[in-house]
Design a protein around this motif. Structure first.
Motif, short mmCIF file in Angstrom:
data_model
loop_
_atom_site.label_atom_id
_atom_site.label_comp_id
_atom_site.label_asym_id
_atom_site.label_seq_id
_atom_site.Cartn_x
_atom_site.Cartn_y
_atom_site.Cartn_z
N ILE A 172 0.91 -1.23 -0.08
CA ILE A 172 -0.01 0.06 -0.06
C ILE A 172 0.96 1.23 -0.03
CG2 ILE A 172 -1.66 1.24 1.53
CD1 ILE A 172 -2.92 -1.02 -0.29
N GLN A 173 1.93 1.17 0.69
CA GLN A 173 2.85 2.48 0.48
C GLN A 173 3.36 2.86 -0.96
OE1 GLN A 173 3.29 4.96 2.99
NE2 GLN A 173 1.63 3.55 4.09
N GLU A 174 3.66 1.54 -1.63
CA GLU A 174 4.01 1.88 -2.99
C GLU A 174 2.99 2.52 -3.48
OE1 GLU A 174 7.41 -1.56 -3.95
OE2 GLU A 174 5.55 -2.28 -3.18
N TRP A 175 1.80 1.86 -3.58
CA TRP A 175 0.39 2.58 -4.25
C TRP A 175 0.52 3.99 -3.90
CZ3 TRP A 175 -2.57 0.94 -8.28
CH2 TRP A 175 -2.55 -0.38 -8.57
N ILE A 176 0.64 4.37 -2.73
CA ILE A 176 0.38 5.73 -2.14
C ILE A 176 1.54 6.53 -2.86
CG2 ILE A 176 0.88 7.37 -0.38
CD1 ILE A 176 -0.46 5.13 1.54
N ALA A 177 2.77 6.10 -2.97
CA ALA A 177 3.83 6.75 -3.58
C ALA A 177 3.55 7.02 -5.06
CB ALA A 177 5.12 6.14 -3.40
N ALA A 178 3.00 6.11 -5.65
CA ALA A 178 2.53 6.07 -7.31
C ALA A 178 1.36 6.99 -7.52
CB ALA A 178 2.23 4.57 -7.71
N LEU A 179 0.40 7.05 -6.46
CA LEU A 179 -0.83 8.10 -6.81
C LEU A 179 -0.19 9.55 -6.41
CD1 LEU A 179 -3.93 6.14 -5.48
CD2 LEU A 179 -2.71 6.16 -7.77
N ARG A 180 0.57 9.50 -5.43
CA ARG A 180 1.37 11.02 -5.09
C ARG A 180 1.97 11.60 -6.36
NH1 ARG A 180 3.42 10.11 -0.31
NH2 ARG A 180 1.69 10.88 0.98
N SER A 181 2.89 10.55 -6.95
CA SER A 181 3.44 10.97 -7.96
C SER A 181 2.53 11.46 -9.36
CB SER A 181 4.29 10.02 -8.75
OG SER A 181 5.15 10.25 -9.85
N LEU A 182 1.56 10.74 -9.53
CA LEU A 182 0.32 11.19 -10.42
C LEU A 182 -0.03 12.54 -10.26
CD1 LEU A 182 -1.55 8.06 -11.64
CD2 LEU A 182 -0.89 9.83 -12.98
N ARG A 183 -0.34 12.59 -8.70
CA ARG A 183 -1.17 13.98 -8.31
C ARG A 183 -0.35 15.02 -8.55
NH1 ARG A 183 -4.18 17.56 -6.85
NH2 ARG A 183 -5.36 17.69 -4.87
N MET A 184 1.05 14.84 -8.44
CA MET A 184 2.11 16.00 -8.84
C MET A 184 2.19 16.30 -10.46
SD MET A 184 5.21 15.23 -6.37
CE MET A 184 6.27 16.41 -6.85
#
Length: 366
Positions: A64-76
């Protein structure tokens, strides 16, 4: 109503960038249809699916932490976006609701597709609090005899009905309302009863129903689920009844074009997609359980979120090559779950959802 205007503006921007690409070769595209498959494990045994089968080759799942990092990158990279999350059965994923809570905190609109088996108690309380855009629940018939056989688990329709009741109770308690959309897979064992889905969803309090035909995902599709030529005339009559219900205002999301094309799908005839040429490479960003990013099921990944940021993936050489491949592709996947829908269809769906009882998407009542 604001969310419809916002979605229309986003798709209008996408239409402009698509025309620039298709007519002038100028690539200002950005991901707009974002999907995430969080796992390939399931607690049901659907005949048309592979996810529950022990012999399925499953790549290593992201945490889940890797998913969060991936979505945070998309958000940016793209700003505010919406994501459709699925599995397997996504609620089996350890920490899945943590991911939804992250989405809520970051202003990422989210929806989930589920079999409904795990929606009870504390799970429902936390889920409703994340204010999803909507929830998709897979239901393959209005009776236990039909649905339970299709899904391979006795009592599964009754479990879904309890889950929907629990969701309504928690929505009222928290003052958070969102649509519960029914996703129905049409096949040889259930097509005759599909006109009864509208009455069923009204009885249980679901919002709308969307019909999709079975596709060639498993051996059982050819063995027992494909509608043979000897039944196409009967299927045609079922389609006419669904179209009549839709014209009469029934909460059926499926477009008239897609409903009318069902007999041709099972006759294995070419079907003209609603949007051509294919736009999937200009819009889609599908994160797989192992972090691979796809724009199309039939093509190689364009990158991996474990190793790359979203901008590097979308603007990289692989993505540029896939865009060229997709806009010249002649497969005509009219009934793919990733098939593009015209803007008018999306607006119609939004207006249909707005007319359903107790629908105020993502809004907290004061």
């Amino acid at each position: 109503m604001f969310w419809i205007i916002r979605e229309a503006a986003k798709h209008l921007r996408s239409l402009i960038t698509e025309r620039l690409y298709l007519e002038w070769g100028v690539d200002w595209t950005r991901p707009i249809t974002i999907r995430g498959t969080v796992n390939e494990r399931c607690n049901y045994r659907c005949a048309m699916c592979l996810h529950w089968r022990p012999d399925l080759q499953r790549p290593g799942e992201m945490t889940i932490q890797e998913w969060i990092a991936a979505l945070r990158s998309l958000r940016m990279y793209v700003g505010r976006f919406k994501i459709s999350l699925t599995g397997g059965e996504p609620f089996l994923k350890k920490g899945f609701v943590d991911l939804l809570e992250f989405c809520a905190e970051e202003g990422i609109d989210h929806s989930t597709t589920t079999n409904g088996s795990l929606l009870s108690g504390p799970m429902v309380r936390r889920y409703v609090a994340t204010k999803p855009r909507f929830l998709n629940v897979s239901v393959d018939g209005p009776t236990p005899e039909i649905h339970d056989r299709s899904r391979g688990v006795r009592g599964s329709l009754q479990t879904i009905e309890r889950a929907i009741a629990c969701l309504h109770e928690e929505q009222s308690r928290q003052g958070v309302f969102f649509p519960i959309r029914i996703k129905a897979t049409l096949h040889a064992e259930n097509f005759r009863v599909m006109p009864g889905m509208v009455e069923w969803l009204r009885r249980v309090g679901a919002s709308t129903v969307d019909f999709e035909p079975v596709r060639h995902w498993s051996p059982e599709v050819d063995q027992r689920l494909w509608i043979g030529t000897e039944h196409l005339e009967e299927l045609g009559r079922v389609v006419e009844e669904l179209l009549r219900q839709k014209r009469s205002g029934a909460p059926i999301e499926t477009s008239a074009h897609r409903l009318s094309s069902l007999p041709a799908h099972f006759a294995r005839l070419p079907i003209v997609p609603e949007v051509t040429p294919c736009r999937i490479g200009l819009q889609d960003y599908h994160i797989r359980p192992n972090g691979d990013v796809l724009v199309c099921w039939f093509m190689e990944p364009i990158g991996n979120v474990r190793r790359q940021q979203a901008q590097a993936i979308w603007e990289g050489a692989l993505a540029q090559a896939r865009r060229l491949e997709t806009v010249t592709c002649t497969k005509a996947c009219a009934f793919s779950c990733q098939a593009k829908k015209p803007l008018g269809n999306l607006i119609d769906r939004g207006l249909l959802l707005l007319t359903q009882p107790a629908f105020q998407p993502g809004k907290t009542l004061s």
